[in-house]
Design a protein around this motif. Structure first.
Motif, mmCIF file in Angstrom:
data_model
loop_
_atom_site.group_PDB
_atom_site.id
_atom_site.type_symbol
_atom_site.label_atom_id
_atom_site.label_comp_id
_atom_site.label_asym_id
_atom_site.label_seq_id
_atom_site.Cartn_x
_atom_site.Cartn_y
_atom_site.Cartn_z
ATOM 1 N N GLY A 363 66.275 39.514 17.843
ATOM 2 C CA GLY A 363 67.197 38.908 18.404
ATOM 3 C C GLY A 363 68.381 38.950 17.516
ATOM 4 N N LYS A 364 69.452 37.965 17.965
ATOM 5 C CA LYS A 364 70.707 38.298 17.226
ATOM 6 C C LYS A 364 70.953 37.120 16.235
ATOM 7 C CE LYS A 364 73.537 36.305 21.017
ATOM 8 N NZ LYS A 364 74.713 36.433 21.935
ATOM 9 N N ASP A 365 70.240 36.026 16.621
ATOM 10 C CA ASP A 365 70.353 34.764 15.752
ATOM 11 C C ASP A 365 69.087 35.083 14.764
ATOM 12 O OD1 ASP A 365 72.604 33.964 17.054
ATOM 13 O OD2 ASP A 365 71.322 33.366 18.740
ATOM 14 N N PRO A 366 69.566 33.905 13.391
ATOM 15 C CA PRO A 366 68.360 33.933 12.645
ATOM 16 C C PRO A 366 67.347 32.813 12.988
ATOM 17 C CG PRO A 366 70.378 33.210 11.594
ATOM 18 C CD PRO A 366 70.752 34.050 13.078
ATOM 19 N N VAL A 367 66.191 32.893 12.566
ATOM 20 C CA VAL A 367 65.294 31.628 12.726
ATOM 21 C C VAL A 367 64.779 31.191 11.484
ATOM 22 C CG1 VAL A 367 64.408 32.560 14.926
ATOM 23 C CG2 VAL A 367 63.242 33.337 12.896
ATOM 24 N N ASP A 368 64.810 30.042 11.598
ATOM 25 C CA ASP A 368 64.001 29.119 10.081
ATOM 26 C C ASP A 368 62.558 29.784 9.776
ATOM 27 O OD1 ASP A 368 66.250 28.013 9.753
ATOM 28 O OD2 ASP A 368 65.702 26.158 10.691
ATOM 29 N N GLU A 593 65.069 38.991 0.959
ATOM 30 C CA GLU A 593 65.946 39.169 -0.035
ATOM 31 C C GLU A 593 66.397 37.859 -0.508
ATOM 32 O OE1 GLU A 593 70.445 41.015 -0.541
ATOM 33 O OE2 GLU A 593 69.731 41.301 1.312
ATOM 34 N N ARG A 594 66.347 37.777 -1.996
ATOM 35 C CA ARG A 594 66.660 36.613 -2.633
ATOM 36 C C ARG A 594 68.380 36.679 -3.141
ATOM 37 N NH1 ARG A 594 62.755 33.871 -5.014
ATOM 38 N NH2 ARG A 594 64.437 32.438 -4.607
ATOM 39 N N PRO A 595 68.694 35.499 -3.363
ATOM 40 C CA PRO A 595 70.329 35.259 -3.754
ATOM 41 C C PRO A 595 70.686 36.314 -4.646
ATOM 42 C CG PRO A 595 69.296 33.095 -3.915
ATOM 43 C CD PRO A 595 68.018 34.064 -3.563
ATOM 44 N N ARG A 596 71.906 36.892 -4.452
ATOM 45 C CA ARG A 596 72.415 37.850 -5.603
ATOM 46 C C ARG A 596 73.622 37.514 -6.143
ATOM 47 N NH1 ARG A 596 72.612 43.322 -2.033
ATOM 48 N NH2 ARG A 596 72.887 44.088 -4.146
ATOM 49 N N GLY A 597 73.422 36.421 -6.818
ATOM 50 C CA GLY A 597 74.624 35.853 -7.719
ATOM 51 C C GLY A 597 75.505 35.160 -6.939
ATOM 52 N N ALA A 608 71.929 36.470 2.840
ATOM 53 C CA ALA A 608 70.827 37.101 3.455
ATOM 54 C C ALA A 608 70.038 35.956 4.619
ATOM 55 C CB ALA A 608 69.603 37.533 2.638
ATOM 56 N N LEU A 609 70.405 34.728 4.300
ATOM 57 C CA LEU A 609 69.576 33.830 5.423
ATOM 58 C C LEU A 609 70.174 33.935 6.730
ATOM 59 C CD1 LEU A 609 68.817 30.620 3.284
ATOM 60 C CD2 LEU A 609 67.510 32.830 3.669
ATOM 61 N N SER A 610 71.514 34.435 6.769
ATOM 62 C CA SER A 610 72.042 34.459 8.085
ATOM 63 C C SER A 610 71.842 35.538 8.998
ATOM 64 C CB SER A 610 73.624 34.280 7.703
ATOM 65 O OG SER A 610 74.084 35.551 7.039
ATOM 66 N N ARG A 615 62.958 37.875 7.358
ATOM 67 C CA ARG A 615 61.859 37.396 7.634
ATOM 68 C C ARG A 615 60.620 37.627 6.682
ATOM 69 N NH1 ARG A 615 61.313 37.154 13.393
ATOM 70 N NH2 ARG A 615 59.261 36.162 12.597
ATOM 71 N N PRO A 616 60.528 36.631 5.965
ATOM 72 C CA PRO A 616 59.503 36.836 4.817
ATOM 73 C C PRO A 616 58.000 36.522 5.484
ATOM 74 C CG PRO A 616 60.436 34.528 4.861
ATOM 75 C CD PRO A 616 61.304 35.313 6.004
ATOM 76 N N ASP A 617 57.980 36.252 6.769
ATOM 77 C CA ASP A 617 56.631 36.137 7.235
ATOM 78 C C ASP A 617 56.194 37.745 7.453
ATOM 79 O OD1 ASP A 617 58.970 35.828 9.055
ATOM 80 O OD2 ASP A 617 57.404 36.321 10.642
#
Length: 728
Positions: A363-368, A593-597, A608-610, A615-617
């Motif tokens: 899809g085009k929208d991120p999921v929690d 992906e984790r935060p990059r500064g 990356a959360l956007s 998808r860490p799962d």
């Protein structure tokens, strides 16, 4: 009536046309030069022309003109007298057809001498090149053949990319198959215009609803100087990942109404104008001297000559996709290329189409994610105490193996430690894997379903590896103390409930044990999202290894012989292999992906959360299945041979044996491997030889660093141990 000069010019032109027959065919010109062990550069220097011109003459793209023509004819005549064509060869054709995929079988050629393949070229029907200056518009780069290829999209007849270089004030674009175009552009904005309007660069989409790949322009150091860009970034620019917004080139782009993405003008810059209808106006730049081609994944690619770099990147682009950034970024983009988030709907009552969800995509929208899937610092965890350390009962922790144990007395009497490594293990773990496509659903006291992707809180501490099921109604007894637990990366037996991905829990059931989940986060909307991604990368890997003389389905001994020195046969193609592997691992890593500064603080969202592809799962499921696949083979091997691993690092397993080769301990009967066990071969999931060291070496290293359980798999390849992490 024509003038005298016009008549004389016409006669000269006619004589030149008749004179075409004084030169041998192009293939014979090349044969003669190679027979004399002369380079194109040597001939070009003597004749006062460019090396690329000699390459054109040898492929028939152009013909020499006076005065070089007469001198070239004399040279070839002299070489023909010294090196006559063999009786069984026609001088007008090569003895062996040169094709991109040709790699000699080991039965007919030594493994150390395969034919070097070239990047796929444009078909013969499009051989007449684009001309953008008074000089010949196309030149053939040295050592690049132009084999006949299948029909290509005429929009992209010059391939997916070009390496732009400047020599003696002349800017040239080195393309697929050795084609070289003249570049008239005198600035970056005009280079972008030329690329989109005249260069015919790009790559067709990989799936129906997808988009064509934007053209890629690689700028060498001389090209950077020509266009007013720094050859190297300053320390401040390197940390920022871009040149300053006030740079003159960025101002030039702005005046020409070109835009940059949020990442700015960095090693991988995207320059675009808003799309008009279905037409995209976007060019990507790659700048090797700004570390665009990370040496960890691309080796020395950034130091190659323009023609060689174009060849290397063209092979990768044709077999994987046009690079979109780092190998990790490209790995993630490849997933989306096969499963775009939207597609065009069926026409409505007015005949118009609309954008709609593309089934099978993310899809085009991120999921929690589920709380247990969230990494530390995620916004879902912002209410946790500041210094709270989450346990495996609170978070999903699916990682690759890093396990080792002391050698037994019996193993200390063996002579060698032999390491075997699983080919593209994580790609194999993704093959056929069902993963979640949508948001998770929380379920209390669920009944475990091995076909339902998700995270399960379950107690697996009762699983006893001393007695496991290896087939239907067939149990075997093993020495569980010599085996790692399949449920934890460190191989430790669980001591209570913990979160696991579906493949891990399913393996506990496969071993013959009941499981009773306490709760779960499951995804009812699911599918085999990674199948096309896996197939593309597998085929790229196998095709490139075949070019290097290592074919699938080889006999074990032949495979080991072919793998001996495979990198030396064509170092450029070896880099492609490394890049393909990095695309697999990096793409999966990008899923979490984790935060990059960027001033990020714990509990705050990061960029990356956007993305819908955060998808860490999915990453956890692939790693879980990869680790389980390896453990299954280890158990089958132990049950059949009584041999147990002494160390495992990710996809490398080390055994203590008397012999030096994997053939000395892997069970083969009549050339067939143990069903379900380790099998030598190049296919993903099969194993290759990683390295052999003496048992005394292993014991000496452990004693030197006072680390009885030092993971020897980390050093088995070459035996070099310079330091030990974390006091191991």
């Amino acid at each position: 009536m024509p003038t005298e000069n016009e008549l004389l010019s016409a006669v000269d032109a006619l004589l030149n046309q008749v004179d075409q027959n004084d030169l041998p065919p192009p293939a014979e010109r090349k044969r003669l030069r190679e027979a004399a062990e002369l380079s194109q550069t040597q001939i070009a220097k003597v004749l006062g022309t460019r090396r690329e011109a000699v390459g054109n003459w040898e492929t028939g793209k152009t013909e020499p003109r006076p005065p070089q023509r007469t001198a070239y004819a004399r040279l070839l005549e002299g070489l023909a007298a010294r090196f006559p064509a063999p009786d069984n060869e026609s001088p007008s054709e090569p003895a062996v057809p040169e094709t991109f995929t040709a790699a000699p079988a080991l039965a007919t050629a030594a493994p150390s001498e395969p034919a070097a393949p070239e990047a796929p070229a444009r078909p013969a029907a499009t051989a007449r090149p684009l001309s953008t200056s008074r000089r010949p518009g196309a030149k053939k780069a040295a050592n690049a053949t132009a084999p006949t290829a299948a029909a290509v999209d005429p929009r992209f007849e010059n391939g997916p990319l070009a390496v732009v270089d400047c020599e003696d004030g002349q800017v040239s674009a080195y393309c697929v198959g050795g084609l070289v175009l003249d570049v008239p552009a005198k600035s970056i904005p005009s280079l972008v215009d030329w690329t989109l309007k005249e260069a015919k660069l790009g790559q067709p989409k990989l799936s129906g609803p997808g988009k064509d790949a934007d053209p890629l322009i690689v700028l060498t150091q001389s090209a950077l100087e020509r266009y007013g860009l720094p050859v190297a970034l300053s320390e401040e620019e390197r940390l920022a990942g871009r040149i300053p917004e006030g740079h003159k080139v960025i101002k030039q782009l702005a005046r020409a109404d070109w835009k940059l993405t949020k990442r700015g003008f960095g090693p991988w810059a995207r320059i675009y104008r808003p799309a008009q209808g279905s037409e995209r106006n976007c060019v990507q730049l790659c700048i090797p001297s700004w570390n665009a081609l990370d040496t960890r994944h691309w080796g020395e690619a950034g130091q190659l000559a323009p023609a060689d770099l174009a060849r290397l990147l063209a092979v990768y682009a044709s077999r994987v996709m046009t690079p979109r950034g780092s190998t990790a970024v490209t790995g993630l983009e490849l997933m989306t290329a096969f499963h775009p988030p939207t597609r065009a709907s069926e026409p409505d009552e007015t005949g118009k189409r609309h954008s709609e969800y593309n089934p099978g995509s993310l899809g085009k929208d991120p999921v929690d994610c589920a709380p247990c899937e969230a990494p530390d610092g995620h916004p879902l965890l912002k209410d946790l105490p500041r210094f709270h350390t989450r346990t495996t009962a609170e978070k999903l922790f699916e990682e690759a193996y890093d396990w080792a144990r002391p050698l037994t007395d019996a193993e200390c009497t063996k002579r060698h430690l032999v390491g075997i490594d699983v080919n593209m293990a994580f790609a194999a773990g993704a093959n056929g894997l069902t993963v979640g496509l949508g948001a998770p659903t929380h379920v209390k006291a669920p009944v475990f379903d091995p076909k339902l992707p998700g995270a399960w809180l379950v107690d697996l501490s009762h699983v006893d590896l001393s007695k496991v099921k290896v087939a239907k109604d067939k149990w075997v007894e093993l020495d569980g103390s010599l085996l790692p637990s399949p449920f934890t990366p460190k191989g430790e037996r669980p001591d209570g409930p913990a979160w696991y991905a579906t493949p891990t829990v399913a393996y506990a059931v496969e071993l013959g044990y009941d499981v009773t989940p306490i709760e779960a986060w499951v995804r009812y909307d699911n599918g085999r999202y990674l199948d096309s991604w896996y197939n593309r990368l597998r085929d790229a890997f196998l095709a490139t290894m075949a070019d290097l003389g290592v074919d699938a389905d080889m006999a074990p001994a032949d495979f080991l012989a072919a793998m001996d020195g495979w990198r030396r046969r064509d170092p450029q193609l070896a880099i492609v292999v490394d890049a393909v592997k990095a695309t697999v691992k990096g793409g999966l890593g990008k899923l979490r992906e984790r935060p990059r500064g960027e001033g990020w603080r714990s509990g705050e969202p990061w960029r990356a959360l956007s993305r819908p592809t955060w998808r860490p799962d999915i990453r956890a499921a692939v790693i879980s299945r990869t680790r389980i696949n390896l453990h299954r083979k280890i158990v089958k091997h132990a049950a059949f041979t009584g041999q147990y691993p002494v160390a495992i690092l990710s996809d490398c397993v080390v055994y203590a044996v008397d012999g030096e080769s994997p053939l000395d301990f892997l069970p083969y009967r009549d050339g067939k491997p143990l069903p379900g066990g380790f099998k030598l071969g190049i296919n993903p999931g099969l194993v290759k030889w990683e390295g052999t060291q003496e048992v005394l070496w292993g014991e000496g290293v452990r004693e030197q660093f006072n680390a009885p359980e030092l993971n020897l798999a980390r050093y088995i390849k070459d035996g070099t141990v310079t330091d030990v992490d974390n006091g191991e």
